[in-house]
Design a protein around this motif. Sequence first.
Motif, PDB file in Angstrom:
ATOM      1  N   ILE A  55       0.863  -1.174   0.000  1.00  9.08           N
ATOM      2  CA  ILE A  55       0.000   0.000   0.000  1.00  9.08           C
ATOM      3  C   ILE A  55       0.902   1.227   0.000  1.00  9.08           C
ATOM      4  N   PRO A  56       0.557   2.272  -0.766  1.00  9.37           N
ATOM      5  CA  PRO A  56       1.363   3.493  -0.704  1.00  9.37           C
ATOM      6  C   PRO A  56       1.435   3.977   0.744  1.00  9.37           C
ATOM      7  N   TYR A  57       2.631   4.275   1.188  1.00 13.99           N
ATOM      8  CA  TYR A  57       2.834   4.579   2.606  1.00 13.99           C
ATOM      9  C   TYR A  57       1.996   5.771   3.054  1.00 13.99           C
ATOM     10  N   TYR A  58       1.798   6.756   2.167  1.00 17.06           N
ATOM     11  CA  TYR A  58       1.019   7.925   2.567  1.00 17.06           C
ATOM     12  C   TYR A  58      -0.413   7.544   2.914  1.00 17.06           C
ATOM     13  N   ARG A  59      -0.930   6.466   2.307  1.00 12.89           N
ATOM     14  CA  ARG A  59      -2.306   6.029   2.577  1.00 12.89           C
ATOM     15  C   ARG A  59      -2.452   5.532   4.019  1.00 12.89           C
ATOM     16  N   LEU A  60      -1.339   5.146   4.647  1.00  7.68           N
ATOM     17  CA  LEU A  60      -1.381   4.744   6.051  1.00  7.68           C
ATOM     18  C   LEU A  60      -1.096   5.922   6.976  1.00  7.68           C
ATOM     19  N   GLY A  61      -0.980   7.121   6.393  1.00  8.22           N
ATOM     20  CA  GLY A  61      -0.619   8.269   7.219  1.00  8.22           C
ATOM     21  C   GLY A  61       0.803   8.178   7.720  1.00  8.22           C
ATOM     22  N   TYR A  62       1.638   7.488   6.961  1.00  5.96           N
ATOM     23  CA  TYR A  62       3.049   7.302   7.321  1.00  5.96           C
ATOM     24  C   TYR A  62       3.196   6.648   8.696  1.00  5.96           C
ATOM     25  N   ARG A  63       2.290   5.702   8.964  1.00  4.86           N
ATOM     26  CA  ARG A  63       2.344   4.945  10.207  1.00  4.86           C
ATOM     27  C   ARG A  63       2.073   3.476   9.916  1.00  4.86           C
ATOM     28  N   LEU A  64       2.491   2.639  10.809  1.00  5.94           N
ATOM     29  CA  LEU A  64       2.223   1.207  10.739  1.00  5.94           C
ATOM     30  C   LEU A  64       1.321   0.847  11.904  1.00  5.94           C
ATOM     31  N   PRO A  65       0.684  -0.300  11.910  1.00  4.36           N
ATOM     32  CA  PRO A  65       0.849  -1.453  11.011  1.00  4.36           C
ATOM     33  C   PRO A  65       0.108  -1.280   9.697  1.00  4.36           C
ATOM     34  N   CYS A  66       0.325  -2.231   8.830  1.00  9.93           N
ATOM     35  CA  CYS A  66      -0.311  -2.237   7.527  1.00  9.93           C
ATOM     36  C   CYS A  66      -1.760  -2.740   7.643  1.00  9.93           C
ATOM     37  N   PHE A  67      -2.621  -2.158   6.841  1.00 13.63           N
ATOM     38  CA  PHE A  67      -3.983  -2.660   6.720  1.00 13.63           C
ATOM     39  C   PHE A  67      -4.571  -2.103   5.438  1.00 13.63           C
ATOM     40  N   ARG A  68      -5.679  -2.691   5.015  1.00 12.55           N
ATOM     41  CA  ARG A  68      -6.360  -2.257   3.798  1.00 12.55           C
ATOM     42  C   ARG A  68      -5.388  -2.141   2.639  1.00 12.55           C
ATOM     43  N   MET A  69      -4.630  -3.199   2.421  1.00 10.89           N
ATOM     44  CA  MET A  69      -3.612  -3.214   1.403  1.00 10.89           C
ATOM     45  C   MET A  69      -4.212  -3.132   0.005  1.00 10.89           C
ATOM     46  N   ASP A  70      -3.489  -2.474  -0.894  1.00  5.82           N
ATOM     47  CA  ASP A  70      -3.982  -2.285  -2.258  1.00  5.82           C
ATOM     48  C   ASP A  70      -3.606  -3.423  -3.197  1.00  5.82           C
ATOM     49  N   TYR A  71      -2.404  -3.934  -3.043  1.00  4.90           N
ATOM     50  CA  TYR A  71      -1.894  -4.920  -3.986  1.00  4.90           C
ATOM     51  C   TYR A  71      -1.468  -6.167  -3.233  1.00  4.90           C
ATOM     52  N   TRP A  72      -1.841  -7.307  -3.802  1.00  5.42           N
ATOM     53  CA  TRP A  72      -1.534  -8.585  -3.169  1.00  5.42           C
ATOM     54  C   TRP A  72      -0.810  -9.496  -4.143  1.00  5.42           C
ATOM     55  N   GLY A  73       0.154 -10.221  -3.619  1.00  2.21           N
ATOM     56  CA  GLY A  73       0.794 -11.255  -4.411  1.00  2.21           C
ATOM     57  C   GLY A  73       0.166 -12.604  -4.136  1.00  2.21           C
ATOM     58  N   LYS A  74       0.530 -13.587  -4.949  1.00  2.00           N
ATOM     59  CA  LYS A  74       0.103 -14.945  -4.665  1.00  2.00           C
ATOM     60  C   LYS A  74       0.861 -15.451  -3.451  1.00  2.00           C
ATOM     61  N   GLY A  75       0.256 -16.324  -2.712  1.00  2.00           N
ATOM     62  CA  GLY A  75       0.847 -16.785  -1.479  1.00  2.00           C
ATOM     63  C   GLY A  75       1.899 -17.866  -1.661  1.00  2.00           C
ATOM     64  N   THR A  76       2.614 -18.092  -0.576  1.00  2.00           N
ATOM     65  CA  THR A  76       3.575 -19.193  -0.520  1.00  2.00           C
ATOM     66  C   THR A  76       3.281 -20.005   0.741  1.00  2.00           C
ATOM     67  N   GLN A  77       3.231 -21.315   0.599  1.00  2.00           N
ATOM     68  CA  GLN A  77       2.829 -22.183   1.698  1.00  2.00           C
ATOM     69  C   GLN A  77       4.000 -22.419   2.646  1.00  2.00           C
ATOM     70  N   VAL A  78       3.727 -22.240   3.925  1.00  2.00           N
ATOM     71  CA  VAL A  78       4.677 -22.593   4.976  1.00  2.00           C
ATOM     72  C   VAL A  78       4.031 -23.672   5.830  1.00  2.00           C
ATOM     73  N   THR A  79       4.695 -24.792   5.954  1.00  2.00           N
ATOM     74  CA  THR A  79       4.198 -25.891   6.760  1.00  2.00           C
ATOM     75  C   THR A  79       5.247 -26.261   7.791  1.00  2.00           C
ATOM     76  N   VAL A  80       4.842 -26.228   9.053  1.00  2.00           N
ATOM     77  CA  VAL A  80       5.752 -26.556  10.142  1.00  2.00           C
ATOM     78  C   VAL A  80       5.269 -27.849  10.798  1.00  2.00           C
ATOM     79  N   SER A  81       6.086 -28.856  10.748  1.00  2.00           N
ATOM     80  CA  SER A  81       5.712 -30.147  11.317  1.00  2.00           C
ATOM     81  C   SER A  81       6.174 -30.234  12.770  1.00  2.00           C
ATOM     82  N   SER A  82       5.390 -30.954  13.562  1.00  2.00           N
ATOM     83  CA  SER A  82       5.715 -31.096  14.992  1.00  2.00           C
ATOM     84  C   SER A  82       6.621 -32.287  15.249  1.00  2.00           C
TER      85      SER A  82
END
Length: 124
Positions: free
Chosen positions: A97-124
């Motif tokens: 998201i353009p940083y100015y849209r967050l008011g130059y603060r974090l955390p991130c929310f209401r993101m504009d652009y998304w990538g495809k995900g990557t799977q993380v699997t943690v075995s016990s």
Amino acid sequence: QLQASGGGLVQAGGSLRLSCAASGFRLDDYAIGWFRQAPGKEREGVSCISSSDGMTSYGDSVKGRFTISSDSAKNTVYLQMHSLKPEDTAVYYCAAIPYYRLGYRLPCFRMDYWGKGTQVTVSS
């Protein structure tokens, strides 16, 4: 465009590093966030970074274990994950998201652009 990579299968206590490569825009103008979603659960914010001022934020469940960083030269954001737990298992997405849209603060929310995900699997 955002391309996440680096997911995989790891044993509990192990480490992984995720990468989010951006193309078509400069990371310096954006806040980049990592989010994750496990089956049957709501999407959760993991971490966020602003490359322009170095600000970072983390979700409570990953504080002290995950580290977000950026490489402006490579236009890439990384998520280094240590001490992985089975509950970290999820599809991880990066978003921008353009940083100015967050008011130059974090955390991130209401993101504009998304990538495809990557799977993380943690075995016990």
